[in-house]
Design an enzyme around this catalytic site. Sequence first.
Site, PDB file in Angstrom:
ATOM      1  N   CYS A   1       0.872  -1.185   0.000  1.00  0.00           N
ATOM      2  CA  CYS A   1       0.000   0.000   0.000  1.00  0.00           C
ATOM      3  C   CYS A   1       0.900   1.222   0.000  1.00  0.00           C
ATOM      4  O   CYS A   1       2.063   1.157   0.351  1.00  0.00           O
ATOM      5  CB  CYS A   1      -0.873   0.011   1.255  1.00  0.00           C
ATOM      6  SG  CYS A   1      -1.863  -1.457   1.409  1.00  0.00           S
TER       7      CYS A   1
ATOM      8  N   ARG B   1       1.847   1.331  -5.924  1.00  0.00           N
ATOM      9  CA  ARG B   1       2.036   0.313  -4.877  1.00  0.00           C
ATOM     10  C   ARG B   1       0.730  -0.392  -4.536  1.00  0.00           C
ATOM     11  O   ARG B   1       0.715  -1.418  -3.892  1.00  0.00           O
ATOM     12  CB  ARG B   1       2.584   0.953  -3.602  1.00  0.00           C
ATOM     13  CG  ARG B   1       3.952   1.559  -3.716  1.00  0.00           C
ATOM     14  CD  ARG B   1       4.367   2.159  -2.394  1.00  0.00           C
ATOM     15  NE  ARG B   1       4.460   1.140  -1.381  1.00  0.00           N
ATOM     16  CZ  ARG B   1       5.551   0.420  -1.154  1.00  0.00           C
ATOM     17  NH1 ARG B   1       6.620   0.639  -1.890  1.00  0.00           N
ATOM     18  NH2 ARG B   1       5.573  -0.491  -0.229  1.00  0.00           N
TER      19      ARG B   1
ATOM     20  N   TRP C   1      -3.999  -1.764  -1.373  1.00  0.00           N
ATOM     21  CA  TRP C   1      -4.151  -2.995  -2.161  1.00  0.00           C
ATOM     22  C   TRP C   1      -4.755  -3.989  -1.185  1.00  0.00           C
ATOM     23  O   TRP C   1      -4.096  -4.446  -0.250  1.00  0.00           O
ATOM     24  CB  TRP C   1      -2.801  -3.481  -2.675  1.00  0.00           C
ATOM     25  CG  TRP C   1      -2.911  -4.534  -3.724  1.00  0.00           C
ATOM     26  CD1 TRP C   1      -3.311  -4.377  -5.016  1.00  0.00           C
ATOM     27  CD2 TRP C   1      -2.649  -5.932  -3.565  1.00  0.00           C
ATOM     28  NE1 TRP C   1      -3.287  -5.578  -5.680  1.00  0.00           N
ATOM     29  CE2 TRP C   1      -2.906  -6.555  -4.819  1.00  0.00           C
ATOM     30  CE3 TRP C   1      -2.227  -6.741  -2.517  1.00  0.00           C
ATOM     31  CZ2 TRP C   1      -2.733  -7.919  -5.033  1.00  0.00           C
ATOM     32  CZ3 TRP C   1      -2.062  -8.095  -2.729  1.00  0.00           C
ATOM     33  CH2 TRP C   1      -2.317  -8.679  -3.959  1.00  0.00           C
TER      34      TRP C   1
ATOM     35  N   ASN D   1       0.105  -0.612   6.270  1.00  0.00           N
ATOM     36  CA  ASN D   1       0.520  -1.436   5.138  1.00  0.00           C
ATOM     37  C   ASN D   1       1.014  -2.744   5.742  1.00  0.00           C
ATOM     38  O   ASN D   1       1.794  -2.733   6.686  1.00  0.00           O
ATOM     39  CB  ASN D   1       1.652  -0.733   4.375  1.00  0.00           C
ATOM     40  CG  ASN D   1       2.176  -1.591   3.233  1.00  0.00           C
ATOM     41  OD1 ASN D   1       1.498  -2.517   2.789  1.00  0.00           O
ATOM     42  ND2 ASN D   1       3.384  -1.308   2.767  1.00  0.00           N
ATOM     43  N   GLY D   2       0.529  -3.892   5.231  1.00  0.00           N
ATOM     44  CA  GLY D   2       0.973  -5.192   5.741  1.00  0.00           C
ATOM     45  C   GLY D   2      -0.227  -6.018   6.174  1.00  0.00           C
ATOM     46  O   GLY D   2      -1.362  -5.770   5.772  1.00  0.00           O
TER      47      GLY D   2
ATOM     48  N   GLU E   1      10.018 -15.451 -18.987  1.00  0.00           N
ATOM     49  CA  GLU E   1       9.810 -14.025 -18.694  1.00  0.00           C
ATOM     50  C   GLU E   1       8.917 -13.395 -19.758  1.00  0.00           C
ATOM     51  O   GLU E   1       8.034 -12.591 -19.437  1.00  0.00           O
ATOM     52  CB  GLU E   1      11.156 -13.308 -18.613  1.00  0.00           C
ATOM     53  CG  GLU E   1      11.096 -11.803 -18.453  1.00  0.00           C
ATOM     54  CD  GLU E   1      10.332 -11.333 -17.219  1.00  0.00           C
ATOM     55  OE1 GLU E   1      10.027 -12.185 -16.351  1.00  0.00           O
ATOM     56  OE2 GLU E   1       9.978 -10.142 -17.136  1.00  0.00           O
TER      57      GLU E   1
ATOM     58  N   LYS F   1       5.341 -11.524 -18.898  1.00  0.00           N
ATOM     59  CA  LYS F   1       5.026 -10.158 -19.338  1.00  0.00           C
ATOM     60  C   LYS F   1       3.686 -10.120 -20.064  1.00  0.00           C
ATOM     61  O   LYS F   1       2.873  -9.229 -19.867  1.00  0.00           O
ATOM     62  CB  LYS F   1       6.145  -9.648 -20.250  1.00  0.00           C
ATOM     63  CG  LYS F   1       7.408  -9.289 -19.510  1.00  0.00           C
ATOM     64  CD  LYS F   1       7.284  -7.952 -18.875  1.00  0.00           C
ATOM     65  CE  LYS F   1       7.594  -7.722 -17.444  1.00  0.00           C
ATOM     66  NZ  LYS F   1       7.790  -8.708 -16.467  1.00  0.00           N
TER      67      LYS F   1
ATOM     68  N   GLU G   1       0.793 -10.648 -17.584  1.00  0.00           N
ATOM     69  CA  GLU G   1       0.612  -9.481 -16.702  1.00  0.00           C
ATOM     70  C   GLU G   1      -0.041  -8.327 -17.434  1.00  0.00           C
ATOM     71  O   GLU G   1      -0.831  -7.584 -16.871  1.00  0.00           O
ATOM     72  CB  GLU G   1       1.975  -8.955 -16.261  1.00  0.00           C
ATOM     73  CG  GLU G   1       2.680  -9.696 -15.196  1.00  0.00           C
ATOM     74  CD  GLU G   1       3.884  -8.892 -14.725  1.00  0.00           C
ATOM     75  OE1 GLU G   1       3.774  -8.235 -13.690  1.00  0.00           O
ATOM     76  OE2 GLU G   1       4.908  -8.926 -15.410  1.00  0.00           O
TER      77      GLU G   1
ATOM     78  N   HIS H   1       7.375 -33.616 -25.278  1.00  0.00           N
ATOM     79  CA  HIS H   1       6.940 -34.486 -24.168  1.00  0.00           C
ATOM     80  C   HIS H   1       5.554 -34.093 -23.660  1.00  0.00           C
ATOM     81  O   HIS H   1       5.271 -34.214 -22.477  1.00  0.00           O
ATOM     82  CB  HIS H   1       7.979 -34.423 -23.042  1.00  0.00           C
ATOM     83  CG  HIS H   1       9.335 -34.897 -23.477  1.00  0.00           C
ATOM     84  ND1 HIS H   1       9.628 -36.198 -23.761  1.00  0.00           N
ATOM     85  CD2 HIS H   1      10.456 -34.190 -23.737  1.00  0.00           C
ATOM     86  CE1 HIS H   1      10.883 -36.304 -24.154  1.00  0.00           C
ATOM     87  NE2 HIS H   1      11.423 -35.104 -24.144  1.00  0.00           N
TER      88      HIS H   1
ATOM     89  N   LYS I   1       2.922  -3.418  -7.285  1.00  0.00           N
ATOM     90  CA  LYS I   1       4.344  -3.354  -7.628  1.00  0.00           C
ATOM     91  C   LYS I   1       5.192  -4.130  -6.627  1.00  0.00           C
ATOM     92  O   LYS I   1       6.168  -4.745  -6.989  1.00  0.00           O
ATOM     93  CB  LYS I   1       4.817  -1.895  -7.676  1.00  0.00           C
ATOM     94  CG  LYS I   1       6.267  -1.736  -8.088  1.00  0.00           C
ATOM     95  CD  LYS I   1       6.529  -2.310  -9.481  1.00  0.00           C
ATOM     96  CE  LYS I   1       7.975  -2.249  -9.872  1.00  0.00           C
ATOM     97  NZ  LYS I   1       8.262  -2.982 -11.108  1.00  0.00           N
TER      98      LYS I   1
END
Length: 606
Positions: free
Chosen positions: A2, A27, A76, A102-103, A481, A485, A488, A504, A601
């Site tokens: 947050c 954030r 968040w 935050n947490g 990666e 991307k 996301e 396979h 983030k």
Amino acid sequence: MCGIVGYTGKALALSPVLEGLRRLEYRGYDSAGIALVVKKGEPLWIEKRAGKLSNLEDSLADTHPDAHSGIGHTRWATHGGPTDTNAHPHLDNEGKLALIHNGIIENYVELRAILEKRGHVFKSETDTESVVHLLSDARKEHKGDLAAAMRDVCGQLRGSFTLLAIHSDEPGRIVGARRNSPLVVGVGDGENFLASDVSAFISHTKHALELGQDEVVDITDSKITVTDLSGKVLKPREYEISWDASAAERGGFPHFMLKEIYEQPKSIADTLIGRTAGLDTEITAGINLEGISKVVIIACGTAYHAGLVGKYAIEKWASVPVDVELASEYRYREPSVDKSTLVIPISQSGETMDTLMAMRYARTHGARVFAVCNTNGSTIPRESDAVLYTHAGPEIAVASTKAFTAQLIAMYLIALHLGSVRGVIDKKFVSEIGIELAQLPAKVEQILETVEPLRELTRKFKDSGSMLFLGRNVGYPTALEGALKLKELAYMHAEGFAGGELKHGPIALIDQGTAVIAVMPTSTSPLYEKMASNVQEVKARGAVVIAIGDVDLESAAHNIRIPSSHDFLQPVLAVVPLQVIAYEMAVARGNDVDQPRNLAKSVTVE
Ligand code: AGP
């Protein structure tokens, strides 16, 4: 995860608090709120709204509260959905004490039961609200001393927290505390700031104080006091922030993500500065690497993919076995660790809870910890024996790009250093690789000058249901990666495979027109032909292949050329087109590029 902001000083507080929240919105951004001390002893001024910060700003459009201290929060959600009621700040029942957090408070349920028995009325579903009522009681017990009350409360909490609190009896005073979650102090002239990270106040001051674990900070416009939970006064580390305000702005780009993709020549060069010549000194000051028998890299998401590339380089150049672990899995399988283990947590934010907790597990079992991090003064480097900071600058977009390529550079540097310390490679080899590394910024620049055709190509696939990515050796984590991307940013199904693994099972996915991106090894690699065969296999079953490589692949429908390089360094180059493709796909699909849905983030909860 947050955004936390506090301001006290000569200005009217609403403006610097709102400005700070804007800079921290990446954030976490599913609700936001502000509380201000307008009149001593009266209920606080408070506004909070679900949704993006702009909703709160719209509701504040014509208000100019006469307040010189206050706190603000972008959220968040972890406990309780993103609603006006669940948005922070939370108030005590008199409306005179406000708290933001935050947490995660792990013992909030038992605390809530106790507090409800004491007569406190809860309005929200959040864990945070238990803290504000606990703090209200503690403040009364400590005869109105908010800092003493905060120390008392922190001793009763389990979990992770950054907390800020204000009370209307004390205009101008803000008290904060942190455990396993970031909090920095901005030291101004006649004003002071508290925030989750320095970008909140960087346009006002570059002078910052670092706060440690379980420390309480008590600020007014002219005084800053830091104590431990026993009340012992501490002297926090002071530092000058190297970023400037513009570094955190878009710089003319439509999105932070595109700006950060284009910053990669500089961030790679900055991360290399002074680190290839004097390899046997600067890299690991503070850590003894004698007697290391195993390396364990722990990370999440993109950072994990950087670790997978690092494995190839460290095993080859330092002749030491490397495990790469998903941080969220690592500590729960209770792996065997001892003092001959070198643990390398990789983290852009330095606050990722999964990585932090995995690192702590390894540390308590005797491992030496050498962090790779992009954020000065964050928790992971502070708890490590040594840190190799990447110098990518602030990465604002949720999707990691320049931090990733900088992490790759850090991996190569560590591999070279370890190999040198272990006497496995000589200075001649190190300088040869150093020359190759030094050429990367210009090669990335070259790729970025030819991305226009990528935009066209991306639009051809914008309505695809899925996209597959293939790679071999270091091209495999690059493929992973690229898939991440796309997931996301385009919210499109995407999957990365080792080229040799396709036959396979996954090759059953290939249908007429299936889009496949092949990350080719360098054309001089012994694996090149094998990868070319994998491309033939999928093409024969109807796939449309986009090949990324230093030569054109005849069997590909589209070729994206990148400069050649040392085999292990190729991911730094091949990932750039993958970043651009994901970016363009997100734009084509009308998605929020810098703040994709459901993401944050820095994920500071487990
Ligand atoms: C990358 O694009 C994602 N945003 C995510 O996977 C990220 O890499 C991961 O959460 C780790 O974050 P960190 O590097 O800050 O620890």
